[in-house]
Every structure is written in structure tokens, then in C-alpha cells.
Scaffold this motif. Structure first.
Motif, PDB file in Angstrom:
ATOM      1  N   LEU A  92      -8.086   8.984  -1.145  1.00  0.00           N
ATOM      2  CA  LEU A  92      -7.090  10.030  -1.363  1.00  0.00           C
ATOM      3  C   LEU A  92      -5.812   9.455  -1.937  1.00  0.00           C
ATOM      4  CD1 LEU A  92      -7.173  11.968   2.055  1.00  0.00           C
ATOM      5  CD2 LEU A  92      -8.614  12.342   0.059  1.00  0.00           C
ATOM      6  N   LYS A  93      -5.243  10.180  -2.863  1.00  0.00           N
ATOM      7  CA  LYS A  93      -3.862   9.954  -3.276  1.00  0.00           C
ATOM      8  C   LYS A  93      -3.117  11.219  -2.849  1.00  0.00           C
ATOM      9  CE  LYS A  93      -4.695   6.864  -7.187  1.00  0.00           C
ATOM     10  NZ  LYS A  93      -4.472   5.687  -6.407  1.00  0.00           N
ATOM     11  N   VAL A  94      -2.166  11.056  -1.943  1.00  0.00           N
ATOM     12  CA  VAL A  94      -1.420  12.185  -1.399  1.00  0.00           C
ATOM     13  C   VAL A  94       0.003  12.112  -1.938  1.00  0.00           C
ATOM     14  CG1 VAL A  94      -0.605  13.326   0.687  1.00  0.00           C
ATOM     15  CG2 VAL A  94      -2.816  12.142   0.699  1.00  0.00           C
ATOM     16  N   PHE A  95       0.479  13.220  -2.508  1.00  0.00           N
ATOM     17  CA  PHE A  95       1.832  13.288  -3.052  1.00  0.00           C
ATOM     18  C   PHE A  95       2.618  14.349  -2.291  1.00  0.00           C
ATOM     19  CE2 PHE A  95      -1.048  11.929  -6.341  1.00  0.00           C
ATOM     20  CZ  PHE A  95      -0.401  10.854  -6.925  1.00  0.00           C
ATOM     21  N   VAL A  96       3.803  13.981  -1.823  1.00  0.00           N
ATOM     22  CA  VAL A  96       4.677  14.912  -1.109  1.00  0.00           C
ATOM     23  C   VAL A  96       5.997  14.981  -1.869  1.00  0.00           C
ATOM     24  CG1 VAL A  96       5.846  15.458   1.051  1.00  0.00           C
ATOM     25  CG2 VAL A  96       3.615  14.314   1.110  1.00  0.00           C
ATOM     26  N   LYS A  97       6.367  16.207  -2.264  1.00  0.00           N
ATOM     27  CA  LYS A  97       7.629  16.403  -3.002  1.00  0.00           C
ATOM     28  C   LYS A  97       8.495  17.396  -2.257  1.00  0.00           C
ATOM     29  CE  LYS A  97       9.483  17.373  -7.595  1.00  0.00           C
ATOM     30  NZ  LYS A  97      10.635  18.085  -7.070  1.00  0.00           N
ATOM     31  N   LYS A  98       9.726  17.002  -1.998  1.00  0.00           N
ATOM     32  CA  LYS A  98      10.674  17.873  -1.310  1.00  0.00           C
ATOM     33  C   LYS A  98      11.431  18.709  -2.345  1.00  0.00           C
ATOM     34  CE  LYS A  98      11.414  15.169   2.861  1.00  0.00           C
ATOM     35  NZ  LYS A  98      11.158  16.202   3.849  1.00  0.00           N
ATOM     36  N   PRO A  99      11.746  19.960  -2.003  1.00  0.00           N
ATOM     37  CA  PRO A  99      12.461  20.806  -2.970  1.00  0.00           C
ATOM     38  C   PRO A  99      13.835  20.230  -3.306  1.00  0.00           C
ATOM     39  CG  PRO A  99      12.382  21.845  -0.787  1.00  0.00           C
ATOM     40  CD  PRO A  99      11.497  20.639  -0.727  1.00  0.00           C
ATOM     41  N   LEU A 101      14.482  17.581  -5.032  1.00  0.00           N
ATOM     42  CA  LEU A 101      14.500  16.134  -5.255  1.00  0.00           C
ATOM     43  C   LEU A 101      13.506  15.753  -6.348  1.00  0.00           C
ATOM     44  CD1 LEU A 101      14.539  14.731  -1.588  1.00  0.00           C
ATOM     45  CD2 LEU A 101      16.471  14.972  -3.161  1.00  0.00           C
ATOM     46  N   ASP A 102      13.883  14.754  -7.150  1.00  0.00           N
ATOM     47  CA  ASP A 102      12.967  14.248  -8.178  1.00  0.00           C
ATOM     48  C   ASP A 102      11.993  13.230  -7.606  1.00  0.00           C
ATOM     49  OD1 ASP A 102      14.073  15.771 -10.190  1.00  0.00           O
ATOM     50  OD2 ASP A 102      15.514  14.224 -10.782  1.00  0.00           O
ATOM     51  N   SER A 103      12.388  12.574  -6.525  1.00  0.00           N
ATOM     52  CA  SER A 103      11.543  11.522  -5.962  1.00  0.00           C
ATOM     53  C   SER A 103      10.307  12.118  -5.294  1.00  0.00           C
ATOM     54  CB  SER A 103      12.343  10.689  -4.952  1.00  0.00           C
ATOM     55  OG  SER A 103      12.863  11.532  -3.957  1.00  0.00           O
ATOM     56  N   VAL A 104       9.257  11.309  -5.242  1.00  0.00           N
ATOM     57  CA  VAL A 104       7.976  11.726  -4.676  1.00  0.00           C
ATOM     58  C   VAL A 104       7.484  10.627  -3.736  1.00  0.00           C
ATOM     59  CG1 VAL A 104       5.560  12.259  -5.207  1.00  0.00           C
ATOM     60  CG2 VAL A 104       7.360  13.068  -6.723  1.00  0.00           C
ATOM     61  N   LEU A 105       6.958  11.027  -2.589  1.00  0.00           N
ATOM     62  CA  LEU A 105       6.276  10.079  -1.713  1.00  0.00           C
ATOM     63  C   LEU A 105       4.801  10.102  -2.070  1.00  0.00           C
ATOM     64  CD1 LEU A 105       7.850  10.852   1.783  1.00  0.00           C
ATOM     65  CD2 LEU A 105       8.329   8.906   0.285  1.00  0.00           C
ATOM     66  N   ARG A 106       4.221   8.927  -2.237  1.00  0.00           N
ATOM     67  CA  ARG A 106       2.789   8.840  -2.537  1.00  0.00           C
ATOM     68  C   ARG A 106       2.134   7.944  -1.498  1.00  0.00           C
ATOM     69  NH1 ARG A 106       0.174   5.746  -7.732  1.00  0.00           N
ATOM     70  NH2 ARG A 106      -1.461   4.777  -6.495  1.00  0.00           N
ATOM     71  N   PHE A 107       1.000   8.425  -0.987  1.00  0.00           N
ATOM     72  CA  PHE A 107       0.222   7.666  -0.009  1.00  0.00           C
ATOM     73  C   PHE A 107      -1.180   7.462  -0.559  1.00  0.00           C
ATOM     74  CE2 PHE A 107       3.406  10.111   2.236  1.00  0.00           C
ATOM     75  CZ  PHE A 107       3.937   9.218   3.143  1.00  0.00           C
ATOM     76  N   ILE A 122      -4.092   4.972   6.155  1.00  0.00           N
ATOM     77  CA  ILE A 122      -3.170   4.802   5.033  1.00  0.00           C
ATOM     78  C   ILE A 122      -3.237   3.344   4.577  1.00  0.00           C
ATOM     79  CG2 ILE A 122      -0.764   4.917   4.282  1.00  0.00           C
ATOM     80  CD1 ILE A 122      -0.312   6.980   6.525  1.00  0.00           C
ATOM     81  N   HIS A 123      -3.457   3.148   3.290  1.00  0.00           N
ATOM     82  CA  HIS A 123      -3.507   1.786   2.743  1.00  0.00           C
ATOM     83  C   HIS A 123      -2.164   1.358   2.137  1.00  0.00           C
ATOM     84  CE1 HIS A 123      -7.736   1.900   3.503  1.00  0.00           C
ATOM     85  NE2 HIS A 123      -7.948   2.858   2.627  1.00  0.00           N
ATOM     86  N   HIS A 124      -1.547   2.281   1.407  1.00  0.00           N
ATOM     87  CA  HIS A 124      -0.247   2.000   0.780  1.00  0.00           C
ATOM     88  C   HIS A 124       0.631   3.241   0.883  1.00  0.00           C
ATOM     89  CE1 HIS A 124      -2.899  -0.861  -1.385  1.00  0.00           C
ATOM     90  NE2 HIS A 124      -1.843  -1.640  -1.349  1.00  0.00           N
ATOM     91  N   ALA A 125       1.940   3.028   0.915  1.00  0.00           N
ATOM     92  CA  ALA A 125       2.909   4.123   0.844  1.00  0.00           C
ATOM     93  C   ALA A 125       3.944   3.760  -0.219  1.00  0.00           C
ATOM     94  CB  ALA A 125       3.581   4.346   2.197  1.00  0.00           C
ATOM     95  N   TYR A 126       4.251   4.704  -1.082  1.00  0.00           N
ATOM     96  CA  TYR A 126       5.166   4.451  -2.192  1.00  0.00           C
ATOM     97  C   TYR A 126       6.285   5.481  -2.198  1.00  0.00           C
ATOM     98  CZ  TYR A 126       0.950   2.138  -4.025  1.00  0.00           C
ATOM     99  OH  TYR A 126      -0.167   1.370  -4.179  1.00  0.00           O
ATOM    100  N   TYR A 127       7.446   5.045  -2.644  1.00  0.00           N
ATOM    101  CA  TYR A 127       8.554   5.954  -2.937  1.00  0.00           C
ATOM    102  C   TYR A 127       8.739   5.881  -4.445  1.00  0.00           C
ATOM    103  CZ  TYR A 127      13.345   7.639  -3.352  1.00  0.00           C
ATOM    104  OH  TYR A 127      14.478   8.330  -3.727  1.00  0.00           O
ATOM    105  N   LEU A 160       1.781  12.780   7.874  1.00  0.00           N
ATOM    106  CA  LEU A 160       0.789  13.436   7.021  1.00  0.00           C
ATOM    107  C   LEU A 160       0.053  14.548   7.772  1.00  0.00           C
ATOM    108  CD1 LEU A 160      -0.735  10.462   4.983  1.00  0.00           C
ATOM    109  CD2 LEU A 160       0.977  12.141   4.263  1.00  0.00           C
ATOM    110  N   GLU A 161      -0.211  14.324   9.048  1.00  0.00           N
ATOM    111  CA  GLU A 161      -0.862  15.367   9.858  1.00  0.00           C
ATOM    112  C   GLU A 161       0.001  16.621   9.895  1.00  0.00           C
ATOM    113  OE1 GLU A 161      -1.834  13.860  13.710  1.00  0.00           O
ATOM    114  OE2 GLU A 161      -3.238  12.374  12.924  1.00  0.00           O
ATOM    115  N   ALA A 162       1.312  16.450   9.973  1.00  0.00           N
ATOM    116  CA  ALA A 162       2.222  17.596   9.978  1.00  0.00           C
ATOM    117  C   ALA A 162       2.192  18.343   8.649  1.00  0.00           C
ATOM    118  CB  ALA A 162       3.647  17.134  10.291  1.00  0.00           C
ATOM    119  N   LYS A 163       1.758  17.663   7.595  1.00  0.00           N
ATOM    120  CA  LYS A 163       1.629  18.297   6.273  1.00  0.00           C
ATOM    121  C   LYS A 163       0.244  18.905   6.074  1.00  0.00           C
ATOM    122  CE  LYS A 163       5.657  16.567   5.471  1.00  0.00           C
ATOM    123  NZ  LYS A 163       6.785  17.393   5.902  1.00  0.00           N
ATOM    124  N   GLY A 164      -0.599  18.858   7.111  1.00  0.00           N
ATOM    125  CA  GLY A 164      -1.931  19.464   7.025  1.00  0.00           C
ATOM    126  C   GLY A 164      -3.049  18.488   6.733  1.00  0.00           C
TER     127      GLY A 164
END
Length: 200
Positions: A92-99, A101-107, A122-127, A160-164
Motif C-alpha cells: 500500500l501507498k497511503v496518502f493523507v492530505k489536510k485541507p 495544506l500543500d504538504s502530503v503524508l505518505r506511508f 508501516i515500512h516508511h513514512a514520508y513528509y 492510520l486506523e483513525a483514517k479508516g
């Protein structure tokens, strides 16, 4: 005479291959991709992409907070997890974007499934900032697996669980991707069978 013998030998090899293909097709059609009682669900995610010709799916959801979550899931054949061969691995590549903001969290994650359970790691987490292209030497975040990162790893899994992205979604992905891969394998076998059975 030599040509006739070659033709007969070729015909016998084609017939042997045809029998094996037909046996494999029959076996696959009579078996279930996953033989367990796990239940899974998409939750609040919707399927954004799921082509029958590819091994990936894309899921999306919008949280009540306005955050957008996108998941790109890709099938991976058998792998080893905790010393045992898994039935299924989904990357999985999971992307979380907050309203706002341009930045994205990627897992970068893996869902590992055995006969009685599935688990997300989770193997890696990126900002990431989409406006910049990080160079090859840029620090993007830690690689998980080290004991000293265990607490951070667990808290990020809870995030991530809180995000579903929970056990139910992991079970859904294991089941769905297994069926998808089996369907593609049977389709490939049937195409091969059709080609071998066709007279020259």
C-alpha cells in the motif's frame, strides 16, 4: 519420414501441455482464493480504480475533518512474514492530505495475510511537499523495523486506523486482491489453452 516424426512429437508435446493447462484451469475454478472466515469491508472508502487487467486498485475517502485519504494497493505474490509463508501480500501507498495544506503524508505499508489473520505494517513514512522535488540525498523519514522506532510505529498505525485503514480494510484487500489475481491467472491459462489447442 523425419518430418512426420517431428510433427508427431510436436503434437504429443502440445497434447501434454493442453492436458496440464486444462487440469490447472479446472483446479483453479473449483478452489477458493482464500479459505478462511475473515470478513472485511471498505468502510468509508470508495473504489476509484480497479481494472480487471491490472494487479492494483485505488481507494479514496474524505474524512469528516476534510482530510483526504488515497490508497494505492498492489498485489505481491507469496512472501515471508514472521518466519512463515504468507498467502498474500498487498503493498500500500497511503496518502493523507489536510485541507488548506500543500504538504502530503505518505506511508508505504504492507498488508500480510496468513490463513487466520492479516496485519498492516508501516515500512516508511514520508513528509512530502508537492511543490518541491526532493533530491536523492534528501531525508524523507525513517525506515521502520528498528526496535527503537517501535513506539512511533505503533502510534502511526493508530493514526492510520483513525483514517479508516484498519483490520477490516486489510481483510477486504487480502480477499479482493486474491480473487483478482486468481481471475487473471485463470484468464491467462485459458488464453494459453486456446492457443495450444488451435491447429497449425
Amino acid at each position: 519420414m523425419l518430418r512426420a516424426t517431428q510433427i508427431l512429437l510436436k503434437g504429443r508435446k502440445d497434447l501434454d501441455l493442453l492436458k496440464v493447462l486444462q487440469s490447472e484451469i479446472k483446479h483453479e475454478l473449483s478452489s477458493q482464493p482464500i479459505q478462511d472466515n475473515r470478513r472485511g469491508s471498505l468502510g468509508d472508502f470508495v473504489v476509484d480504480w480497479d481494472s480487471p487487467d491490472t494487479l492494483d486498485v485505488v481507494l479514496r475517502r474524505k474524512c469528516e475533518s476534510g482530510e483526504q485519504v488515497a490508497i494505492s494497493a498492489l498485489f505481491r505474490p507469496q512472501a515471508f512474514w514472521e518466519g512463515e509463508v504468507t498467502k498474500m501480500t498487498v503493498l500500500l501507498k497511503v496518502f493523507v492530505k489536510k485541507p488548506g495544506l500543500d504538504s502530503v503524508l505518505r506511508f508505504d505499508c504492507g498488508v500480510y495475510g496468513t490463513s487466520d489473520r492479516s496485519q498492516l505494517n508501516i515500512h516508511h513514512a514520508y513528509y512530502l511537499r508537492p511543490t518541491t522535488c526532493p533530491g536523492p540525498s534528501a531525508y524523507l523519514g525513517p525506515k521502520f523495523g528498528e526496535p527503537e522506532l517501535h513506539d512511533l510505529h505503533e502510534v502511526l498505525k493508530q493514526y492510520l486506523e483513525a483514517k479508516g485503514i484498519n483490520e477490516s480494510l486489510a481483510n477486504f484487500l487480502i480477499q479482493h486482491m486474491s480473487k483478482k489475481e486468481q481471475s487473471q491467472y485463470v484468464n491467462w491459462l485459458q488464453k494459453l489453452e486456446s492457443m495450444v489447442a488451435k491447429d497449425d
